[in-house]
Design a protein around this motif. Sequence first.
Motif, PDB file in Angstrom:
ATOM      1  N   ARG A   1      11.781   1.278   5.230  1.00 32.74           N
ATOM      2  CA  ARG A   1      11.483   2.364   4.290  1.00 32.74           C
ATOM      3  C   ARG A   1      11.953   3.672   4.898  1.00 32.74           C
ATOM      4  O   ARG A   1      12.078   3.801   6.120  1.00 32.74           O
ATOM      5  CB  ARG A   1       9.969   2.475   4.031  1.00 32.74           C
ATOM      6  N   LEU A   2      12.195   4.635   4.054  1.00 32.94           N
ATOM      7  CA  LEU A   2      12.408   6.006   4.497  1.00 32.94           C
ATOM      8  C   LEU A   2      11.037   6.664   4.461  1.00 32.94           C
ATOM      9  O   LEU A   2      10.380   6.684   3.414  1.00 32.94           O
ATOM     10  CB  LEU A   2      13.382   6.741   3.582  1.00 32.94           C
ATOM     11  N   ALA A   3      10.596   7.180   5.590  1.00 28.32           N
ATOM     12  CA  ALA A   3       9.251   7.743   5.687  1.00 28.32           C
ATOM     13  C   ALA A   3       9.043   8.899   4.708  1.00 28.32           C
ATOM     14  O   ALA A   3       7.935   9.116   4.223  1.00 28.32           O
ATOM     15  CB  ALA A   3       8.968   8.189   7.115  1.00 28.32           C
ATOM     16  N   CYS A   4      10.121   9.611   4.379  1.00 26.56           N
ATOM     17  CA  CYS A   4       9.996  10.748   3.452  1.00 26.56           C
ATOM     18  C   CYS A   4       9.782  10.300   2.011  1.00 26.56           C
ATOM     19  O   CYS A   4       9.273  11.060   1.189  1.00 26.56           O
ATOM     20  CB  CYS A   4      11.216  11.652   3.549  1.00 26.56           C
ATOM     21  N   GLN A   5      10.145   9.076   1.686  1.00 25.54           N
ATOM     22  CA  GLN A   5      10.042   8.579   0.312  1.00 25.54           C
ATOM     23  C   GLN A   5       8.849   7.649   0.102  1.00 25.54           C
ATOM     24  O   GLN A   5       8.417   7.440  -1.024  1.00 25.54           O
ATOM     25  CB  GLN A   5      11.324   7.841  -0.072  1.00 25.54           C
ATOM     26  N   ALA A   6       8.325   7.080   1.173  1.00 20.74           N
ATOM     27  CA  ALA A   6       7.221   6.118   1.073  1.00 20.74           C
ATOM     28  C   ALA A   6       5.892   6.859   1.030  1.00 20.74           C
ATOM     29  O   ALA A   6       5.445   7.436   2.022  1.00 20.74           O
ATOM     30  CB  ALA A   6       7.265   5.152   2.258  1.00 20.74           C
ATOM     31  N   ARG A   7       5.263   6.861  -0.136  1.00 21.88           N
ATOM     32  CA  ARG A   7       3.966   7.529  -0.302  1.00 21.88           C
ATOM     33  C   ARG A   7       2.849   6.524  -0.067  1.00 21.88           C
ATOM     34  O   ARG A   7       2.908   5.392  -0.536  1.00 21.88           O
ATOM     35  CB  ARG A   7       3.860   8.143  -1.678  1.00 21.88           C
ATOM     36  N   VAL A   8       1.828   6.952   0.662  1.00 26.44           N
ATOM     37  CA  VAL A   8       0.712   6.081   1.006  1.00 26.44           C
ATOM     38  C   VAL A   8      -0.277   6.070  -0.156  1.00 26.44           C
ATOM     39  O   VAL A   8      -0.822   7.109  -0.526  1.00 26.44           O
ATOM     40  CB  VAL A   8       0.022   6.564   2.302  1.00 26.44           C
ATOM     41  N   ILE A   9      -0.493   4.883  -0.738  1.00 19.88           N
ATOM     42  CA  ILE A   9      -1.413   4.766  -1.873  1.00 19.88           C
ATOM     43  C   ILE A   9      -2.611   3.856  -1.568  1.00 19.88           C
ATOM     44  O   ILE A   9      -3.541   3.764  -2.363  1.00 19.88           O
ATOM     45  CB  ILE A   9      -0.680   4.282  -3.145  1.00 19.88           C
ATOM     46  N   GLY A  10      -2.571   3.192  -0.411  1.00 22.98           N
ATOM     47  CA  GLY A  10      -3.670   2.309  -0.034  1.00 22.98           C
ATOM     48  C   GLY A  10      -3.772   2.168   1.469  1.00 22.98           C
ATOM     49  O   GLY A  10      -2.968   2.714   2.224  1.00 22.98           O
TER      50      GLY A  10
ATOM     51  N   SER B   1       0.819  -1.213   0.000  1.00 19.74           N
ATOM     52  CA  SER B   1       0.000   0.000   0.000  1.00 19.74           C
ATOM     53  C   SER B   1       0.853   1.265   0.000  1.00 19.74           C
ATOM     54  O   SER B   1       0.353   2.358   0.230  1.00 19.74           O
ATOM     55  CB  SER B   1      -0.935   0.004   1.212  1.00 19.74           C
ATOM     56  N   LEU B   2       2.153   1.088  -0.242  1.00 17.59           N
ATOM     57  CA  LEU B   2       3.081   2.209  -0.343  1.00 17.59           C
ATOM     58  C   LEU B   2       3.659   2.272  -1.750  1.00 17.59           C
ATOM     59  O   LEU B   2       3.697   1.262  -2.453  1.00 17.59           O
ATOM     60  CB  LEU B   2       4.226   2.054   0.670  1.00 17.59           C
ATOM     61  N   SER B   3       4.139   3.442  -2.125  1.00 17.49           N
ATOM     62  CA  SER B   3       4.810   3.591  -3.418  1.00 17.49           C
ATOM     63  C   SER B   3       6.040   2.689  -3.456  1.00 17.49           C
ATOM     64  O   SER B   3       6.600   2.357  -2.407  1.00 17.49           O
ATOM     65  CB  SER B   3       5.218   5.046  -3.626  1.00 17.49           C
ATOM     66  N   PRO B   4       6.486   2.294  -4.651  1.00 14.17           N
ATOM     67  CA  PRO B   4       7.679   1.447  -4.742  1.00 14.17           C
ATOM     68  C   PRO B   4       8.929   2.175  -4.250  1.00 14.17           C
ATOM     69  O   PRO B   4       9.010   3.401  -4.279  1.00 14.17           O
ATOM     70  CB  PRO B   4       7.801   1.166  -6.247  1.00 14.17           C
ATOM     71  N   VAL B   5       9.905   1.406  -3.803  1.00 12.09           N
ATOM     72  CA  VAL B   5      11.189   1.955  -3.355  1.00 12.09           C
ATOM     73  C   VAL B   5      11.925   2.497  -4.579  1.00 12.09           C
ATOM     74  O   VAL B   5      12.005   1.828  -5.610  1.00 12.09           O
ATOM     75  CB  VAL B   5      12.035   0.848  -2.669  1.00 12.09           C
ATOM     76  N   ASN B   6      12.466   3.710  -4.470  1.00 14.71           N
ATOM     77  CA  ASN B   6      13.213   4.285  -5.595  1.00 14.71           C
ATOM     78  C   ASN B   6      14.721   4.107  -5.392  1.00 14.71           C
ATOM     79  O   ASN B   6      15.170   3.684  -4.334  1.00 14.71           O
ATOM     80  CB  ASN B   6      12.837   5.759  -5.807  1.00 14.71           C
ATOM     81  N   ARG B   7      15.495   4.429  -6.419  1.00 16.95           N
ATOM     82  CA  ARG B   7      16.956   4.222  -6.365  1.00 16.95           C
ATOM     83  C   ARG B   7      17.620   5.011  -5.245  1.00 16.95           C
ATOM     84  O   ARG B   7      18.511   4.514  -4.570  1.00 16.95           O
ATOM     85  CB  ARG B   7      17.591   4.595  -7.705  1.00 16.95           C
ATOM     86  N   ARG B   8      17.217   6.254  -5.068  1.00 14.03           N
ATOM     87  CA  ARG B   8      17.824   7.080  -4.015  1.00 14.03           C
ATOM     88  C   ARG B   8      17.577   6.441  -2.648  1.00 14.03           C
ATOM     89  O   ARG B   8      18.469   6.377  -1.811  1.00 14.03           O
ATOM     90  CB  ARG B   8      17.261   8.497  -4.032  1.00 14.03           C
ATOM     91  N   GLU B   9      16.371   5.963  -2.423  1.00 14.79           N
ATOM     92  CA  GLU B   9      16.033   5.336  -1.143  1.00 14.79           C
ATOM     93  C   GLU B   9      16.872   4.071  -0.927  1.00 14.79           C
ATOM     94  O   GLU B   9      17.383   3.843   0.169  1.00 14.79           O
ATOM     95  CB  GLU B   9      14.541   5.000  -1.111  1.00 14.79           C
ATOM     96  N   ILE B  10      17.042   3.291  -1.959  1.00 18.19           N
ATOM     97  CA  ILE B  10      17.864   2.074  -1.860  1.00 18.19           C
ATOM     98  C   ILE B  10      19.294   2.437  -1.468  1.00 18.19           C
ATOM     99  O   ILE B  10      19.873   1.843  -0.560  1.00 18.19           O
ATOM    100  CB  ILE B  10      17.844   1.273  -3.177  1.00 18.19           C
ATOM    101  N   ARG B  11      19.870   3.435  -2.146  1.00 18.71           N
ATOM    102  CA  ARG B  11      21.256   3.851  -1.847  1.00 18.71           C
ATOM    103  C   ARG B  11      21.384   4.359  -0.415  1.00 18.71           C
ATOM    104  O   ARG B  11      22.347   4.043   0.284  1.00 18.71           O
ATOM    105  CB  ARG B  11      21.711   4.935  -2.828  1.00 18.71           C
TER     106      ARG B  11
END
Length: 160
Positions: free
Chosen positions: A79-88, A56-66
């Motif tokens: 997850r990084l709370a600043c990068q995880a967008r709530v979609i569900g 229910s969160l946006s996918p992990v992006n490259r910056r977040e992985i690094r």
Amino acid sequence: MPKTVKLDPINEKVDILTNDNLLSGLLAKDLNVWKECGGRGMCSTCHVFITDGMESLSPVNRREIRTMEVITTAGKCSRLACQARVIGDGVVVEVPSGMYVNEIDNIEDLIGSRAKDNILHPITGALLVEKDKLVTRTMITQLKDTQVEVAEYMAKVQDA
């Protein structure tokens, strides 16, 4: 329409607008989560664990992985709370338990006392001093070194 996110272990809920990041909800609850890089996904101070509802969160992006590669406590549910967008709906977030070393005004005052909370490294999430442990001079030296390390790291992040 807002989505309800459950916060563990404090057993609270927060409503977060669809497509807003988790950080907005955590900050609204005055929780122990930082945003040293201003929510750019570069500092790892908003690291949280998702115990349910990762889909229910946006996918992990490259910056977040690094960025998460430097977090010693990171795992599959990180997850990084600043990068995880709530979609569900159905997201359950485990919030940090303790305080970050850079929140301590005068570390010297802790010598000979017992830690009131876990003292955590704000970048790696590592436990520096366990709650109720006696704080020794050796620990104080390590905490001061960590504060310097964090300040230098944050200065580099701000310049990036």
